[in-house]
Enzyme design. Structure first.
Site, PDB file in Angstrom:
ATOM      1  CD  GLU A   1      17.650  11.830   0.642  1.00 16.52           C
ATOM      2  OE1 GLU A   1      16.787  12.233  -0.168  1.00 16.52           O
ATOM      3  OE2 GLU A   1      18.697  11.277   0.276  1.00 16.52           O
TER       4      GLU A   1
ATOM      5  CD  GLU B   1      15.037   7.585  -1.423  1.00 20.44           C
ATOM      6  OE1 GLU B   1      14.862   6.618  -0.642  1.00 20.44           O
ATOM      7  OE2 GLU B   1      15.198   8.752  -1.043  1.00 20.44           O
TER       8      GLU B   1
HETATM    9  C1  3H9 Z   1      13.169  10.639  -3.569  1.00 15.78           C
HETATM   10  O1  3H9 Z   1      12.661  11.234  -2.677  1.00 15.78           O
HETATM   11  C2  3H9 Z   1      14.607  10.755  -3.958  1.00 15.78           C
HETATM   12  C3  3H9 Z   1      15.387  11.559  -2.988  1.00 15.78           C
HETATM   13  O2  3H9 Z   1      16.399  10.785  -2.471  1.00 15.78           O
HETATM   14  C4  3H9 Z   1      15.898  12.830  -3.572  1.00 15.78           C
HETATM   15  C5  3H9 Z   1      16.835  12.677  -4.694  1.00 15.78           C
HETATM   16  C6  3H9 Z   1      17.603  13.943  -5.091  1.00 15.78           C
HETATM   17  N1  3H9 Z   1       6.074  12.613  -6.318  1.00 15.78           N
HETATM   18  O3  3H9 Z   1      -0.121   7.107  -3.509  1.00 15.78           O
HETATM   19  P1  3H9 Z   1      -1.283   8.028  -3.474  1.00 15.78           P
HETATM   20  C7  3H9 Z   1       1.112  11.408  -6.125  1.00 15.78           C
HETATM   21  S1  3H9 Z   1      12.254   9.560  -4.493  1.00 15.78           S
HETATM   22  C8  3H9 Z   1       5.096  12.907  -7.177  1.00 15.78           C
HETATM   23  O4  3H9 Z   1      -2.475   7.672  -4.285  1.00 15.78           O
HETATM   24  P2  3H9 Z   1      -1.692   7.457  -0.680  1.00 15.78           P
HETATM   25  C9  3H9 Z   1       0.518  10.122  -6.646  1.00 15.78           C
HETATM   26  O5  3H9 Z   1       0.994   9.848  -7.949  1.00 15.78           O
HETATM   27  C10 3H9 Z   1      10.633   9.650  -3.799  1.00 15.78           C
HETATM   28  N2  3H9 Z   1       3.822  12.504  -6.995  1.00 15.78           N
HETATM   29  O6  3H9 Z   1      -1.736   8.369  -1.980  1.00 15.78           O
HETATM   30  C11 3H9 Z   1      -0.960  10.434  -6.607  1.00 15.78           C
HETATM   31  O7  3H9 Z   1      -1.279  11.219  -7.731  1.00 15.78           O
HETATM   32  P3  3H9 Z   1      -2.685  11.049  -8.479  1.00 15.78           P
HETATM   33  C12 3H9 Z   1      10.551   8.889  -2.543  1.00 15.78           C
HETATM   34  C13 3H9 Z   1       3.562  11.769  -5.917  1.00 15.78           C
HETATM   35  O8  3H9 Z   1      -2.254   8.276   0.399  1.00 15.78           O
HETATM   36  C14 3H9 Z   1      -1.098  11.320  -5.371  1.00 15.78           C
HETATM   37  O9  3H9 Z   1       0.211  11.850  -5.125  1.00 15.78           O
HETATM   38  N3  3H9 Z   1       9.197   8.861  -2.077  1.00 15.78           N
HETATM   39  C15 3H9 Z   1       4.545  11.410  -5.000  1.00 15.78           C
HETATM   40  O10 3H9 Z   1      -2.242   6.120  -0.971  1.00 15.78           O
HETATM   41  C16 3H9 Z   1      -1.564  10.569  -4.141  1.00 15.78           C
HETATM   42  O11 3H9 Z   1      -0.710   9.448  -3.939  1.00 15.78           O
HETATM   43  C17 3H9 Z   1       8.347   7.893  -2.432  1.00 15.78           C
HETATM   44  O12 3H9 Z   1       8.703   6.977  -3.140  1.00 15.78           O
HETATM   45  C18 3H9 Z   1       5.850  11.882  -5.220  1.00 15.78           C
HETATM   46  N4  3H9 Z   1       6.859  11.606  -4.372  1.00 15.78           N
HETATM   47  O13 3H9 Z   1      -0.133   7.248  -0.397  1.00 15.78           O
HETATM   48  C19 3H9 Z   1       6.955   7.999  -1.883  1.00 15.78           C
HETATM   49  N5  3H9 Z   1       3.987  10.646  -4.022  1.00 15.78           N
HETATM   50  O14 3H9 Z   1      -3.720  11.360  -7.443  1.00 15.78           O
HETATM   51  C20 3H9 Z   1       5.956   7.727  -2.947  1.00 15.78           C
HETATM   52  C21 3H9 Z   1       2.679  10.559  -4.332  1.00 15.78           C
HETATM   53  O15 3H9 Z   1      -2.600  12.022  -9.617  1.00 15.78           O
HETATM   54  N6  3H9 Z   1       4.601   7.926  -2.504  1.00 15.78           N
HETATM   55  N7  3H9 Z   1       2.420  11.211  -5.471  1.00 15.78           N
HETATM   56  O16 3H9 Z   1      -2.734   9.606  -8.937  1.00 15.78           O
HETATM   57  C22 3H9 Z   1       3.949   7.030  -1.734  1.00 15.78           C
HETATM   58  O17 3H9 Z   1       4.500   6.048  -1.267  1.00 15.78           O
HETATM   59  C23 3H9 Z   1       2.502   7.287  -1.465  1.00 15.78           C
HETATM   60  O18 3H9 Z   1       2.056   8.175  -2.435  1.00 15.78           O
HETATM   61  C24 3H9 Z   1       2.185   7.874  -0.068  1.00 15.78           C
HETATM   62  C25 3H9 Z   1       0.687   8.301  -0.032  1.00 15.78           C
HETATM   63  C26 3H9 Z   1       2.427   6.807   0.982  1.00 15.78           C
HETATM   64  C27 3H9 Z   1       3.035   9.076   0.202  1.00 15.78           C
END
Ligand code: 3H9
Length: 708
Positions: A110, A130
Site C-alpha cells: 500500500e 491480509e
Molecule cells: C497489513 O499490512 C494491513 C495493512 O493493510 C494496513 C492496515 C491499516 N508484523 O516470518 P518470519 C515477525 S497486515 C509484526 O520468521 P521469514 C515475525 O513474527 C500485514 N511482526 O521471517 C518474526 O518474529 P520472531 C500484512 C512481523 O523470513 C520475524 O518478524 N503482512 C511481521 O520466514 C521474522 O518473520 C503480512 O501478513 C509483521 N508484519 O518471512 C506479512 N512480519 O522472530 C507477514 C514478520 O520474533 N509476514 N514479523 O518470531 C510474513 O509473511 C513473513 O514474516 C515474511 C518473512 C515473508 C515477511
C-alpha cells in the site's frame, strides 16, 4: 525523523530508508518518519525526486501485526494511521520512486502504491496477504491495486493473499521497471529520469477500473470461489466488496467503504484467531531449553525405511527439498509399488502445472531405491516408516544401530508408539527421535517432532530447523501414547463413533464438523487414513483398557469385515472409482444392530451436540496434555491441529476456540457430558482450574512464558 526512517541524498535525489528490522514492519514511528521525510523533500528545492527503499533484507512486510491486538483491546486508540500518510506521499510535489526488494506485503504494498513509480529487483515479491490474517487491506490497497493491476488481478490478490513475483507484478502494471544489479543505484537513476516530469497519482488512474459489464462476472465468480474454497471466512468476501466499491465510488468514498469493512474484519473473532495462528506458527519454533545457538547436525543425505504410503511421501519431501534420499523396502515388488506411486504423484503435479517435467525428473533422480541396509552407512539421517508394530520397529532400529555412522539421526515416523522403547533397541538413544509426518506426507504441513528421554538437544534443534527446510511446521512434543495430535484425535473420533451409535447418522456427524470448518468430517477422515491403522494400535494396547468402560464398537467391527476405508473402497462410506464417498445404508443398519446388542438407546442428536462432543473432547484431552507437559504451550496444540488435522484457521485451533467460547462455558458443558456419559468425560484438572479462575489457555501460555 526517527531512528526507524533515515533521509539522505544522492545529489538531487533524496533517499528515504526504512530501518525497522527484521522485516521493516510499519510499527509506530515508521509511517510518521516517512511523512516527515516527505515534508522535508517538498521543502528542499535542491531535491528533484525521491527514492523510498527498505534497509536490510526487505522492503516493508506490512503493518505491524502486533498492533492489531492492541487496537482491538483498546490499548492503541490511534489505529495504524497509514491512510493520511499515504495521501501525503502521493501528494508530494516531487516524484517518489519506491524501490522494492524482498517483500512488499500488505501495508508495504500500500505504501509502494502511493508512490508515483515502483521499481523492483526480479527476486522481489508483492502481495496483499491480509486475508490470511482474517482482515482486508486497510490503507487503500483495495482502492489503489485495481487502479494499477486491473480489477480481476486485484480481486485475485486480495482474496487468495498469495505473493506475486516481481516479474509478474511488472507484467500486470504494479511495478514500472525491473532493476538488474544494485537496486538503489537503479532506483536513483530511474528517479533522475522521471524528475521534472508530471508524477502520476495512483488514486487518479481510473483507466483499469473496468465497466460494469466487465466487472459483474468477475465479482460473481470471485464470490462463488471464495464461498467454496474459503468456507466460512468473512475477509475474502469483504475484500471483494471493497474492490467493488473502488469500481463504483470516487476514491475517497471507496476508502471509507474499505475502512468500514476493514474494521468489521479486524474486530471479528476470525481475525483474532488468524493473528494467533500467524504468531503461533513462529512461536512453536522456540524451545525454552534448546537455545538458538544449539549446534546443528548437517543433513545432506537421508534414507527412508518402508516405501508404503508414508515412506514414499517422506522420500518425496526430502527430494522436494533437494536432499538425496535412499528408499528401502524388504522386497522388489513392494519397492516397485512404492516407486510407481511416487511417480504417479509427481506426474499428477506436472499435469496440474505445479512444476515442470524437468523438475519431476530432477526430484526422481534424488530418490534411490534399495533392498539393502548396506547403503545406509553414510547417510546423515534415517526415517523409519514401517508398519506400526513395536517388535518390527525395534528390529529395524537394531539394524540401523549396527549400520549407520555415529551421529546419524535415527528417526521414527511412528504415529503413536513409545519412542524410548524404540530407542532402547539401539546403543545411542541420544540420536533417536520421532518425526511424525502426516498423510499425505508431501502435502500436510505438520511435522510432530517427538522428544525421547535421551534425545540430544542437537538432534532436536536439527529436526526443528530441518522441518522448515522441508516446508513443514515442526512442533516439539513429548513421548506419550499418540503424542499430542493422535492422543487428542482418539477422544475426538471416539465421540464421533459414540454419536453414530447413539443415533446420529454418519452423514450428520461428518456434516456438523465440516460445517464447523473442519476440512473433513471425522468419519470420512478415518476412511481416508485407513480404519485399520487405529484397529492395529487398539489391538496392541487392548491390555491397557479399563474393564467395564464403554469402547467404540463400530470401527473394529468394520475392520473385521475388511472395510478399512478408502483403500478397500469401503469403510464408513462406500467409494466409487473416483474415490467419491457414497452413503452406505448397510453401515447404519449394522451400527444400529451393534448399538442395540450393546444396550445403547438411539435418539435424535443436534448438530450443536455433535460439534460440542467432538471438539470439547479435543479440548479436554488437550488440557491434560498441557498439564502433563507433553505440549509446551496451548498454542503448540493449536498449530498441530491447524497444520495436521484440518482444523479451520479462522477458529484458531481447539484451545484458542475454547478460549473464544469461554472456558467456564466449556467446562460446564463437559460436566454435563460427564454426568451423562461417565468416565471418558471427567474434566481435565487444568481446564477446571482455569475455568474457575476465569482464565483461558492463552493466559496459561502467557504465565508460562513469563516463567511462572
Ligand atoms: C497489513 O499490512 C494491513 C495493512 O493493510 C494496513 C492496515 C491499516 N508484523 O516470518 P518470519 C515477525 S497486515 C509484526 O520468521 P521469514 C515475525 O513474527 C500485514 N511482526 O521471517 C518474526 O518474529 P520472531 C500484512 C512481523 O523470513 C520475524 O518478524 N503482512 C511481521 O520466514 C521474522 O518473520 C503480512 O501478513 C509483521 N508484519 O518471512 C506479512 N512480519 O522472530 C507477514 C514478520 O520474533 N509476514 N514479523 O518470531 C510474513 O509473511 C513473513 O514474516 C515474511 C518473512 C515473508 C515477511
Amino acid at each position: 525523523m526517527s531512528d526507524l526512517v533515515q533521509l539522505t541524498k544522492d545529489n538531487d535525489i533524496a533517499i528515504i530508508t526504512i530501518n525497522n528490522p527484521p522485516v521493516n514492519a510499519l510499527s509506530p514511528g515508521v509511517p510518521e518518519g516517512i511523512a516527515a521525510a516527505i515534508e522535508q523533500i517538498d521543502k528542499d528545492s535542491s531535491v528533484k525526486a525521491a527514492v523510498l527503499i527498505g534497509g536490510g533484507r526487505t522492503f516493508i512486510a506490512g503493518a505491524d501485526i502486533k498492533e492489531f491486538g492492541k487496537i482491538t483491546s483498546g490499548e492503541n486508540k490511534r489505529g495504524v494511521g497509514l491512510l493520511p500518510i499515504l495521501l501525503r506521499i502521493e501528494d508530494c510535489t516531487k516524484p517518489v520512486v519506491v524501490a522494492i526488494h524482498g517483500t512488499a506485503f500488505g501495508g508495504g504494498l500500500e505504501v509502494a502504491m502511493s508512490g508515483h513509480y515502483r521499481v523492483a529487483v526480479a527476486g522481489a515479491q508483492v502481495g496483499q496477504p491480509e486475508v490470511k490474517l482474517g482482515i482486508i487491506p486497510g490503507a487503500a490497497g483495495t482502492q489503489r491495486l485495481p487502479r494499477l493491476a486491473g480489477v480481476a488481478k486485484a480481486v485475485e490478490m486480495c482474496t487468495d493473499g498469495n505473493p506475486v513475483k516481481a516479474t509478474e507484478a511488472f507484467k500486470v502494471g504494479i511495478v514500472d521497471k525491473l532493476i538488474e544489479g544494485d537496486l538503489l543505484t537503479g532506483a536513483v537513476a530511474f528517479a533522475r529520469e522521471v524528475s521534472g516530469k508530471p508524477a502520476p497519482k495512483t488514486r487518479e488512474r481510473n483507466g483499469k477500473l473496468g465497466t460494469p459489464e466487465e466487472n459483474v462476472p468477475i465479482f460473481a465468480a470471485a464470490r462463488e470461489n471464495a464461498r467454496k474454497k474459503q468456507r466460512g471466512l468473512m475477509a475474502p468476501l469483504a475484500a471483494i466488496d471493497a474492490i467493488e466499491a473502488a469500481t463504483k465510488l470516487p476514491f475517497e468514498e471507496g476508502c471509507l467503504a474499505e475502512e468500514k469493512l476493514f474494521a468489521e474484519c479486524l474486530f471479528s473473532d476470525q481475525s483474532k484467531a488468524m493473528i494467533h495462528v500467524f504468531f503461533g506458527e513462529r512461536e512453536v519454533a522456540k524451545i525454552p531449553d534448546v537455545p538458538k545457538e544449539t549446534p546443528i547436525i548437517p543433513v545432506n543425505s537421508a534414507a527412508v525405511v518402508g516405501a508404503g504410503t508414508m515412506g514414499g511421501g517422506i522420500a518425496m519431501v526430502f527430494a522436494n527439498a533437494g536432499i538425496p534420499v535412499l528408499l528401502k523396502e524388504a522386497d522388489q515388488a513392494a519397492l516397485d509399488n512404492g516407486l510407481a506411486t511416487i511417480q504417479k504423484n509427481y506426474a499428477n503435479s506436472v499435469k496440474r502445472g505445479r512444476f515442470t517435467q524437468q523438475v519431476m525428473d530432477e526430484r526422481l533422480k534424488l530418490i534411490t531405491p534399495t533392498l539393502s541396509y548396506n547403503d545406509f552407512a553414510n547417510v546423515d539421517m534415517v526415517i523409519e516408516a514401517v508398519f506400526e508394530g513395536m517388535a518390527l520397529k525395534k528390529e529395524v532400529f537394531g539394524e540401523l544401530d549396527r549400520i549407520c555412522k555415529p551421529g546419524a539421526i535415527l528417526a521414527s515416523n511412528t504415529s503413536t508408539l513409545d519412542i524410548d522403547e524404540i530407542a532402547s533397541a539401539t546403543s545411542r538413544p541420544q540420536s533417536v527421535i520421532g518425526t511424525h509426518f502426516f498423510s499425505p506426507a508431501n502435502v500436510m504441513r505438520l511435522l510432530e517432532i517427538v522428544r525421547g528421554k535421551a534425545t540430544s538437544k542437537e538432534v532436536i534443534a536439527t529436526c526443528m530447523q530441518l522441518s522448515k527446510k522441508l516446508g513443514k511446521v515442526g512442533v516439539l512434543v513429548g513421548n506419550c501414547r499418540g503424542f499430542v495430535g493422535n492422543r487428542m484425535f482418539g477422544p475426538y473420533r471416539r465421540e464421533a463413533q459414540f454419536l453414530v451409535e447413539e443415533g446420529a447418522s454418519v452423514e450428520a456427524v461428518d456434516k456438523a464438523l465440516y460445517d464447523f470448518g473442519m476440512a473433513m468430517g471425522p468419519l470420512a477422515t478415518g476412511d481416508l487414513a485407513g480404519l485399520d491403522v487405529g484397529w492395529r494400535i487398539r489391538k496392541e494396547y487392548r491390555h491397557l483398557e479399563k474393564p467395564g468402560v464403554r469402547q467404540p464398537l463400530a470401527e473394529d467391527q468394520l475392520c473385521e469385515m475388511g472395510r478399512y476405508g478408502q483403500k478397500k473402497n469401503a469403510g464408513w462410506y462406500k467409494y466409487d472409482a473416483k474415490r467419491r464417498p457414497i452413503l452406505d445404508p448397510e453401515v447404519s443398519e449394522l451400527v444400529s444392530k451393534w448399538a442395540a446388542e450393546a444396550g445403547i438407546k438411539q435418539r435424535q442428536i443436534s448438530a450443536q451436540e455433535i460439534v460440542d462432543r467432538c471438539i470439547y473432547a479435543l479440548v479436554n484431552e488437550g488440557a491434560r496434555i498441557l498439564e502433563e507437559g507433553y505440549a509446551l504451550r496451548a498454542v503448540d496444540i493449536d498449530i498441530i491441529y491447524l497444520t495436521g488435522y484440518g482444523f479451520p484457521n479462522h477458529r484458531g485451533g481447539p484451545m484458542w476456540y475454547a478460549d473464544t467460547v469461554g472456558l467456564k462455558k466449556v467446562y460446564e458443558r463437559i460436566l454435563e457430558f460427564h454426568q451423562q456419559h461417565g468416565y471418558w468425560w471427567e474434566p481435565a484438572p487444568l481446564l477446571k482450574k482455569l475455568a474457575e479462575e476465569g482464565k483461558g489457555f492463552a493466559d496459561f501460555d502467557k504465565a508460562k512464558s513469563a516463567g511462572d
